[in-house]
Scaffold this motif. Sequence first.
Motif, PDB file in Angstrom:
ATOM      1  N   ARG A   8       0.518  -0.975  -0.020  1.00 17.18           N
ATOM      2  CA  ARG A   8      -0.272  -0.129   0.129  1.00 17.18           C
ATOM      3  C   ARG A   8       1.475   1.456   0.062  1.00 17.18           C
ATOM      4  O   ARG A   8       0.550   1.671  -0.706  1.00 17.18           O
ATOM      5  CB  ARG A   8      -1.007   0.493   0.589  1.00 17.18           C
ATOM      6  CG  ARG A   8      -2.196   0.281   0.896  1.00 17.18           C
ATOM      7  CD  ARG A   8      -3.056   0.371   1.768  1.00 17.18           C
ATOM      8  NE  ARG A   8      -2.195   0.235   3.665  1.00 17.18           N
ATOM      9  CZ  ARG A   8      -3.082  -0.595   4.135  1.00 17.18           C
ATOM     10  NH1 ARG A   8      -3.544  -1.404   3.821  1.00 17.18           N
ATOM     11  NH2 ARG A   8      -2.180  -0.386   5.273  1.00 17.18           N
ATOM     12  N   LEU A   9       2.054   1.437   0.626  1.00 15.20           N
ATOM     13  CA  LEU A   9       2.850   2.287   1.068  1.00 15.20           C
ATOM     14  C   LEU A   9       3.746   2.165  -0.047  1.00 15.20           C
ATOM     15  O   LEU A   9       3.637   3.288  -1.119  1.00 15.20           O
ATOM     16  CB  LEU A   9       3.522   2.283   1.974  1.00 15.20           C
ATOM     17  CG  LEU A   9       4.454   3.343   2.490  1.00 15.20           C
ATOM     18  CD1 LEU A   9       3.563   4.432   2.843  1.00 15.20           C
ATOM     19  CD2 LEU A   9       5.217   2.933   3.442  1.00 15.20           C
ATOM     20  N   VAL A  11       2.728   1.786  -3.485  1.00 13.31           N
ATOM     21  CA  VAL A  11       1.538   2.471  -4.780  1.00 13.31           C
ATOM     22  C   VAL A  11       1.542   4.214  -4.001  1.00 13.31           C
ATOM     23  O   VAL A  11       1.556   5.331  -5.303  1.00 13.31           O
ATOM     24  CB  VAL A  11       0.394   1.769  -4.312  1.00 13.31           C
ATOM     25  CG1 VAL A  11      -0.621   2.461  -5.048  1.00 13.31           C
ATOM     26  CG2 VAL A  11       0.359   0.311  -4.597  1.00 13.31           C
ATOM     27  N   ARG A  12       1.058   4.339  -2.296  1.00 13.58           N
ATOM     28  CA  ARG A  12       0.868   5.831  -2.142  1.00 13.58           C
ATOM     29  C   ARG A  12       1.937   6.718  -2.890  1.00 13.58           C
ATOM     30  O   ARG A  12       2.295   7.520  -3.797  1.00 13.58           O
ATOM     31  CB  ARG A  12       0.860   5.886  -1.087  1.00 13.58           C
ATOM     32  CG  ARG A  12      -1.091   5.215  -0.367  1.00 13.58           C
ATOM     33  CD  ARG A  12      -0.485   5.560   0.873  1.00 13.58           C
ATOM     34  NE  ARG A  12      -1.775   4.966   1.195  1.00 13.58           N
ATOM     35  CZ  ARG A  12      -2.649   4.554   2.308  1.00 13.58           C
ATOM     36  NH1 ARG A  12      -1.929   5.387   3.513  1.00 13.58           N
ATOM     37  NH2 ARG A  12      -3.579   4.625   2.354  1.00 13.58           N
ATOM     38  N   LEU A  13       3.323   5.868  -2.433  1.00 15.63           N
ATOM     39  CA  LEU A  13       4.593   6.647  -3.082  1.00 15.63           C
ATOM     40  C   LEU A  13       4.273   6.687  -4.453  1.00 15.63           C
ATOM     41  O   LEU A  13       5.678   7.907  -4.865  1.00 15.63           O
ATOM     42  CB  LEU A  13       5.774   5.432  -1.904  1.00 15.63           C
ATOM     43  CG  LEU A  13       5.803   6.538  -0.745  1.00 15.63           C
ATOM     44  CD1 LEU A  13       7.153   5.455   0.274  1.00 15.63           C
ATOM     45  CD2 LEU A  13       5.676   7.531  -0.209  1.00 15.63           C
ATOM     46  N   LEU A  15       2.507   6.933  -6.082  1.00 22.69           N
ATOM     47  CA  LEU A  15       1.888   7.723  -6.766  1.00 22.69           C
ATOM     48  C   LEU A  15       2.316   9.495  -6.622  1.00 22.69           C
ATOM     49  O   LEU A  15       2.055  10.220  -7.793  1.00 22.69           O
ATOM     50  CB  LEU A  15       0.025   7.738  -6.617  1.00 22.69           C
ATOM     51  CG  LEU A  15      -1.148   7.094  -6.746  1.00 22.69           C
ATOM     52  CD1 LEU A  15      -1.614   6.049  -6.077  1.00 22.69           C
ATOM     53  CD2 LEU A  15      -1.464   6.704  -8.771  1.00 22.69           C
ATOM     54  N   VAL A  16       2.978   9.735  -5.478  1.00 19.48           N
ATOM     55  CA  VAL A  16       3.533  11.048  -5.326  1.00 19.48           C
ATOM     56  C   VAL A  16       3.886  11.188  -6.383  1.00 19.48           C
ATOM     57  O   VAL A  16       4.428  12.603  -6.731  1.00 19.48           O
ATOM     58  CB  VAL A  16       3.997  11.208  -3.721  1.00 19.48           C
ATOM     59  CG1 VAL A  16       4.892  12.449  -3.587  1.00 19.48           C
ATOM     60  CG2 VAL A  16       3.052  10.728  -2.643  1.00 19.48           C
TER      61      VAL A  16
ATOM     62  N   THR B 185       9.467   2.215   2.809  1.00 12.58           N
ATOM     63  CA  THR B 185       8.989   1.320   4.169  1.00 12.58           C
ATOM     64  C   THR B 185       9.481   0.547   4.367  1.00 12.58           C
ATOM     65  O   THR B 185       8.755   0.140   5.355  1.00 12.58           O
ATOM     66  CB  THR B 185       8.793   0.188   2.628  1.00 12.58           C
ATOM     67  OG1 THR B 185       7.940   1.451   1.268  1.00 12.58           O
ATOM     68  CG2 THR B 185       7.031  -0.278   2.214  1.00 12.58           C
ATOM     69  N   TYR B 212      11.719  10.855   0.842  1.00 10.86           N
ATOM     70  CA  TYR B 212      10.589  12.167   0.700  1.00 10.86           C
ATOM     71  C   TYR B 212      11.167  12.997  -0.179  1.00 10.86           C
ATOM     72  O   TYR B 212      10.825  13.453  -0.936  1.00 10.86           O
ATOM     73  CB  TYR B 212      10.128  12.557   2.010  1.00 10.86           C
ATOM     74  CG  TYR B 212       9.162  11.734   2.126  1.00 10.86           C
ATOM     75  CD1 TYR B 212       8.148  11.257   2.141  1.00 10.86           C
ATOM     76  CD2 TYR B 212       9.252  11.543   3.280  1.00 10.86           C
ATOM     77  CE1 TYR B 212       7.090  10.518   3.044  1.00 10.86           C
ATOM     78  CE2 TYR B 212       8.204   9.779   4.580  1.00 10.86           C
ATOM     79  CZ  TYR B 212       7.425   9.616   3.690  1.00 10.86           C
ATOM     80  OH  TYR B 212       6.755   8.860   4.472  1.00 10.86           O
TER      81      TYR B 212
END
Lengths: 178, 531
Positions: A8-9, A11-13, A15-16, B185, B212
Amino acid sequence: MNERANRRLLVRLALVAAAMFGFGYALVPLYYTVCDALGLRDLGRPDTIVSTQVDATRTVRVQFDTNVRSMGWQFTALEHTAEVHPGAVVQAVFRVVNATGHAVTGQAIPSYAPRLAGGYFRKVECFCFQRQTLGPGETRLMPVVFVIDPALPRDVATITLSYTFFEVEGAGNGQTGA
Amino acid sequence: MSSITQPIGGHGDAAGGHEHHPSGIMRWITTTNHKDIGTMYLWFSFTMFLVGGVFALTIRSELFEPGMQILRPERFNQLITLHGLIMIFGALMPGAVGFANWMIPMQIGAPDMAFARMNNLSFWLLPPAAIMLLLGLFVPGGAPETGWTLYPPLSIQQGMGMDLTIFAIHIMGASSIMGSINIITTILNLRAPGMTMMKMPLFCWSWLITAYLLIAVMPVLAGAVTMLLTDRHFGTSFFDAAGGGDPVLFQHVFWFFGHPEVYIIILPAFGLISEVIPTFSRKPLFGYASMVYALCAIAILSFLVWAHHMFTVGLPAAGILFYMYATMLIAIPTGVKVFNWLATMWKGSITLEAPMLFALGFLFLFTTGGFTGLILAIQPVDVQFQDTYYVVAHFHYVMVAGTLFAFFAATYYWLPKWTGHMYNETLAKWHFWGSFIFFNVAFFPMHFLGLAGMPRRIPDYAQQFTNWNQVSTVGAFGFGLSQLILLYVVVMCIRGGKPAPAKPWEGATSLEWTLPSPAPYHSFPTPPVVQ
């Protein structure tokens, strides 16, 4: 290990990252919007005349320079220099000939020497405010009406106004490519 | 002698029986092990460091005397571009990822990185990208002559070397983004029980923030070079003034990436230094929480200051003032970090092994580079100094004496853990003094040259600049040769040496030192419990 949470993480990252790629492109319209809002790139807008008090005590020589960048136009000024009193309204006329066999759209971009003179060079009317489309073989006379601000520093005795015509590609003139 | 390719099983370690892996070259191509991949990243980084270093020495040789001696001006400019791109994207960034791969799982008690296969892919994208970058030298027209910033209109007019460079940047960007997703992650999801965020070693924190930043800005660079590519070949006019575009727009998009990139390069170094200084001061890090907040503050501010790279393009006065003050504001969180490191050493029982020497060298020289950065942040001053050797001196003080010295410190710090042997302390100290002295001989005179007005990226210069250029060239060769000591020390340490205990540094506290040395191939298969 929590495989699903990891995925899940991921996919989110991802997308960012994809969104930031889009943001890079979004900076393009943003740049022009900000420049317009701040009046930084108002090349296509008439200037406001601050003072029309003619200063007859001095004369500024204005030189007109004309260029085209890789397009089949001939571009000249009818008069290459003008002797101007600051504050006086002056008209200069340019001639452009489309020597190609098809319609071409061009945009003229002005520049000034010395650079600081640009801030005192107030154009009331200019062919550079919009694109010019010339049919095959067409000739056009184009005016520039300007006032030199009397606040121009006294040590500036000569100003060069240089125009360069760039071809606007894909401007609906039936021509594509360079 | 055991070598690193055949690690010894840990004594009594639960992972002792899990060390099956292919041998020979296939081990390295197919590996999903974070330690193998970390090792490959570090060797790749060092190789690129030597390649970029040879380019730098060629440039310095040409600059030994005024006039043209050994290079044509075009080739000189190509080497300037490649030196910058290779050092940033080939040496510094992969080096930091190498340390992250090796150390983050061991520091947070994780068995490996979260996405082990993606980890393999993100490394193996790098060698082809580096080859494409270097291939530019051998195609018609050569590599880009634009400098690493690739400004149009010049970058639109370059030959096919520019296209190779654009694709190389795309690939390296993809590698960085995948590496960053992996690191985030791993840190967020794989910490051992009890390892709360605010108990994590600062190196992990620094990499979390860096990752990030990378995810936020690498795609913007990819977008900028894609726009260049379509301007060059597909008839768009983002930056081509002939079609109504604006070259200054490229500078905005590029530096929106480029300024956070500066912190992407330095933040992991901050993390490494925050590991080394407490260990050799035998005191816990002073102001841990404020260090974390300072990292976050630097990361946020880094997005708001990009136009200080463009002080002479004709920004409005309000914009200049904003970017000037915002840039100076970054000195506050950076100052917090520097003073916290000093306070950590205050009344500590300090010993000066090679890692600590490099950390102190970092502290002194990075702060010098920070000060020249503050001077350049003042716009009226920057108008005078921009594109002179003063800027070159400034960023080499923060990148070489900053990030690279931190990498050296970390290499000596963890070599015993990686190889199971102690390195040769005497030679390591020679490496430090050679690097420290020759670095200053090479780069300090550049301040004088810049103040006197010598422009950067020009292969010839006026005669009055000759003396300091000769000093600088001598220093550059001394610095370059000093790095061969590092290579020798590392190779000898891998091949043998005094066996290293699990915790060779008495002041070390983080989790990796609870593992035997060398670290077993699979560490923490069952998570440790952190009190």
